[in-house]
Structure formats: structure tokens, C-alpha cells
Design a protein around this motif. Structure first.
Motif, PDB file in Angstrom:
ATOM      1  N   ASP A 143      42.458  33.103  38.878  1.00  0.00           N
ATOM      2  CA  ASP A 143      43.183  33.341  39.976  1.00  0.00           C
ATOM      3  C   ASP A 143      44.419  32.345  39.723  1.00  0.00           C
ATOM      4  O   ASP A 143      44.405  31.469  40.588  1.00  0.00           O
ATOM      5  N   ASP A 217      47.516  38.950  36.929  1.00  0.00           N
ATOM      6  CA  ASP A 217      46.707  38.436  37.643  1.00  0.00           C
ATOM      7  C   ASP A 217      45.320  38.561  37.626  1.00  0.00           C
ATOM      8  O   ASP A 217      44.900  39.721  37.693  1.00  0.00           O
ATOM      9  N   THR A 265      48.176  43.803  47.607  1.00  0.00           N
ATOM     10  CA  THR A 265      49.658  42.928  47.793  1.00  0.00           C
ATOM     11  C   THR A 265      49.637  41.730  47.059  1.00  0.00           C
ATOM     12  O   THR A 265      48.859  40.644  47.136  1.00  0.00           O
TER      13      THR A 265
HETATM   14  C1  AHN Z   1      45.584  39.789  49.092  1.00  0.00           C
HETATM   15  O1  AHN Z   1      44.304  39.357  49.127  1.00  0.00           O
HETATM   16  C2  AHN Z   1      46.187  40.227  50.259  1.00  0.00           C
HETATM   17  N1  AHN Z   1      46.166  39.879  48.088  1.00  0.00           N
HETATM   18  C3  AHN Z   1      45.624  39.439  46.833  1.00  0.00           C
HETATM   19  C4  AHN Z   1      46.784  38.895  45.784  1.00  0.00           C
HETATM   20  C5  AHN Z   1      46.111  37.870  45.204  1.00  0.00           C
HETATM   21  C6  AHN Z   1      45.565  36.644  45.663  1.00  0.00           C
HETATM   22  N2  AHN Z   1      46.043  37.731  43.710  1.00  0.00           N
HETATM   23  C7  AHN Z   1      45.595  36.618  43.587  1.00  0.00           C
HETATM   24  N3  AHN Z   1      45.315  36.171  44.643  1.00  0.00           N
END
Ligand code: AHN
Ligand code: ZN
Length: 326
Positions: A143, A217, A265
Motif C-alpha cells: 500500500d 494501488d 475512494t
Molecule cells: C478507503 O479505505 C476509503 N479507501 C481505500 C483507498 C486506499 C487506502 N488505497 C490504499 N489505501
């Protein structure tokens, strides 16, 4: 002249009428666009180098040092680098000293593709099964660092031999400072993706635009598959199709599976809402079921759970897309 036309000139196969091209000939035509080979070992190293700074939480030493490292790497790969410093206000009023880092190739070209990843990491392991870890900053090997690692490897290859379009590698900050699960105040989606919101309002180059955008991501985890994320499908269905078709064509249909995921999101949401750049999110789901990979926002998001096969599938697919764009 088209590639098909060029091939027919030198081929023993008949292209008469253009309808009957043997499958051997078709294959040859398809390999005419020379796409560089993505090196997953190299991407893995760039991930490890980021993780070695420790958590990259805004307002910490590790964050500052990693930002400098990323700008240096991009410069080393021949990009024109622009840093955007911004003071951003977090959900709880904390002032974050943030930095978006942009590396550009062929900056003079009007035809461009934007590639995004966030480089900050989450200050809290608020999804960890063990509640005593909920305030521990995560290492963010997947992440954060994975998307950046894949894009650094792409930068290296683009610098070796440029695709037709100009490429912008855009490292966004303060994605993961959204209100934690233990926060009792209001949870607003705008508390996430602060660097992306800043970039969408303040482009690194005035009037900056791109044909489309791709956000990476969590693209390095073990047990990962990729389905089409729903905001991406709403804002940029053609880009989703382009990417999933490319993955299938080069043999990664096992990871880029047909299917629709939920609404996430993420940086692309704000880029889509606040700019005219249609942007998709390539973001992993856990192949064993569940929304995100099981290490998400836990103290287990470390190098042990990075899988080079996932990196390769994503990196090679993105290269396939950008080198085929004319
Ligand atoms: C939420 O948990 C609202 N969005 C995930 C977006 C995210 C967080 N991508 C990586 N870390
Ligand atoms: Zn996160």
C-alpha cells in the motif's frame, strides 16, 4: 502505412482483400510494436528501497528522506522532475507538509499519458486483527511502495526508449491519511487522497492535460487479482477495457479477471471529478475473497507479502498499453 500493410509487402501470406490473414501472420503483426520487458526484480528493489526508510508518514523524517530518494531516482532515469510542496489539512486539523513528485518525459509533447501512485504510507494499522496495533504506522510495502516501484521501473524503461506519447509519472502524497477506524468524529471521503486533490486543483504545469490516466494501488501483493473498479468503470470504461484487453493479450488474464469490483475512494476518484483526465484505478482484490488483500492497513504489509509475479503482470500490462498508444 499501417503495420498490417507493411507486413503484407514482405510476407509470403496473401492479404488479398484484407480478409484472410493467417493466424501466424496476425501474430507477427501484433508483435510489431516493440514493448520493453518489465523487470520485476528491479521493481522489487525500488519497493525495498522505499520500505527501508521505514513508514513514510507525512511530517516524519522517513517521509522527507523518501521524497528526496524518489526525486533522485526519477532524475537518474532522465525525467524532468517537478516537486509540488503543499500544506494540507488532515481530517483532525493536522497540518501535513506534503510533496507531490512528478517526472515527465517528452514534456513538450501535447499527447500524454499520466501514470499515478501514492507514495505516502498510512500512519495507523487500523485494520489489523490485533487492536493493540491500531496506532502503529504501517510499512506500506504494498500500500504505497508497490505502485511507486512499478512506476520507477517503467520510468527506467521509458528513458531507455520513449513511447510515442509523453509520459508523466506522478507520485501523489497524503493519500492514506484518511480518518482511521477508531476516529469518533465524522468520516468524510475528502479526508483521503489529499495530494491528489491538491494536484487536481494545481497542476504541475499550467493547463496540463493527458489523454487518460492510470493509477496503481496495491499492485505487488501475493494472492492478488484485479477486477474493474466501479468509479473507473463509470468515468473511464474505455480505459478499463483497453487495460484488461492488453493484459489478456499478453497472457495475464489469470490476474486481470473479468469482473466488476466495488467503488473505492482512491486518488483516481478526485482526479476524475476535478479534472478532465479519465483515470482508472488498478487496485488489487484478495484472490481468497474479501475486499482488499488481507495485509491491507495491517502491520503485515511488509516485503514478505510482495510477489514479483503480481508486479510483473501489472508492469508489463501498463507497458503494453502505453507503447501501443499512437
Ligand atoms: C478507503 O479505505 C476509503 N479507501 C481505500 C483507498 C486506499 C487506502 N488505497 C490504499 N489505501
Ligand atoms: Zn491505504
Amino acid at each position: 502505412m499501417t503495420l498490417t500493410g507493411a507486413f503484407c509487402l514482405f510476407s509470403a501470406f496473401s492479404c488479398g482483400g484484407g480478409s484472410k490473414v493467417s493466424s501466424a501472420a496476425k501474430e507477427e503483426v501484433e508483435t510489431k510494436v516493440d514493448v520493453p520487458r518489465f523487470n520485476a526484480d528491479s521493481a522489487y528493489l525500488y519497493i525495498k528501497e522505499q520500505v527501508n526508510f521505514g513508514p513514510r508518514v507525512p511530517n516524519t523524517k522517513g517521509h522527507v528522506a523518501c521524497g528526496d530518494y524518489l526525486a533522485k531516482r526519477l532524475e537518474g532515469f532522465g525525467a524532468r522532475v517537478i516537486s509540488q510542496s503543499a500544506d494540507l489539512i488532515a481530517f483532525d486539523g493536522t497540518l501535513l507538509k506534503a510533496r507531490n513528485i512528478i517526472g515527465s518525459y517528452k514534456p513538450e509533447s501535447k499527447k500524454r499519458i499520466a501514470l499515478f501512485a501514492h507514495w505516502d504510507t498510512r500512519p495507523w494499522a487500523d485494520n489489523d486483527a490485533d487492536k493493540k496495533n491500531e496506532r502503529t504506522p504501517i510499512l506500506g510495502a504494498n500500500d504505497g511502495a508497490s505502485g511507486v516501484g512499478v512506476l520507477l521501473e517503467i520510468a527506467r524503461l521509458v528513458n531507455d526508449r520513449q513511447p510515442e506519447l509523453g509520459i508523466d509519472i506522478i507520485f501523489l502524497d497524503a493519500e492514506d491519511y484518511g480518518a482511521p477506524q477508531f476516529y469518533e468524529g465524522e468520516h468524510r471521503e475528502e479526508s483521503w487522497c489529499l495530494g491528489a486533490q491538491y494536484w487536481a486543483r494545481n497542476r504541475h504545469v499550467e493547463g496540463y492535460n493527458a489523454r487518460f490516466g492510470i493509477l496503481l494501488d496495491m499492485v505487488g501483493g501475493a494472492n492478488s487479482v484485479f477486477v474493474k473498479e466501479s468509479y473507473s468503470e463509470e468515468f473511464a470504461p474505455d480505459i478499463n477495457k483497453k487495460v484488461w484487453n492488453a493484459a489478456k493479450k499478453i497472457g495475464y488474464g489469470n490476474l486481470f479477471v473479468d469482473g466488476n469490483g466495488g467503488y473505492i475512494t482512491d486518488d483516481h476518484l478526485f482526479i476524475n471529478r476535478m479534472s478532465r483526465i479519465k483515470t482508472i484505478d488498478i487496485i488489487a482484490s484478495d484472490s481468497r475473497g474479501g475486499d482488499f488483500v488481507s495485509t491491507w492497513h495491517t502491520i503485515d504489509d511488509n516485503m514478505e507479502h510482495i510477489d514479483k509475479n503480481t508486479l510483473k503482470a501489472v508492469g508489463q500490462t501498463v507497458l503494453e498499453v502505453i507503447y501501443n498508444e499512437k
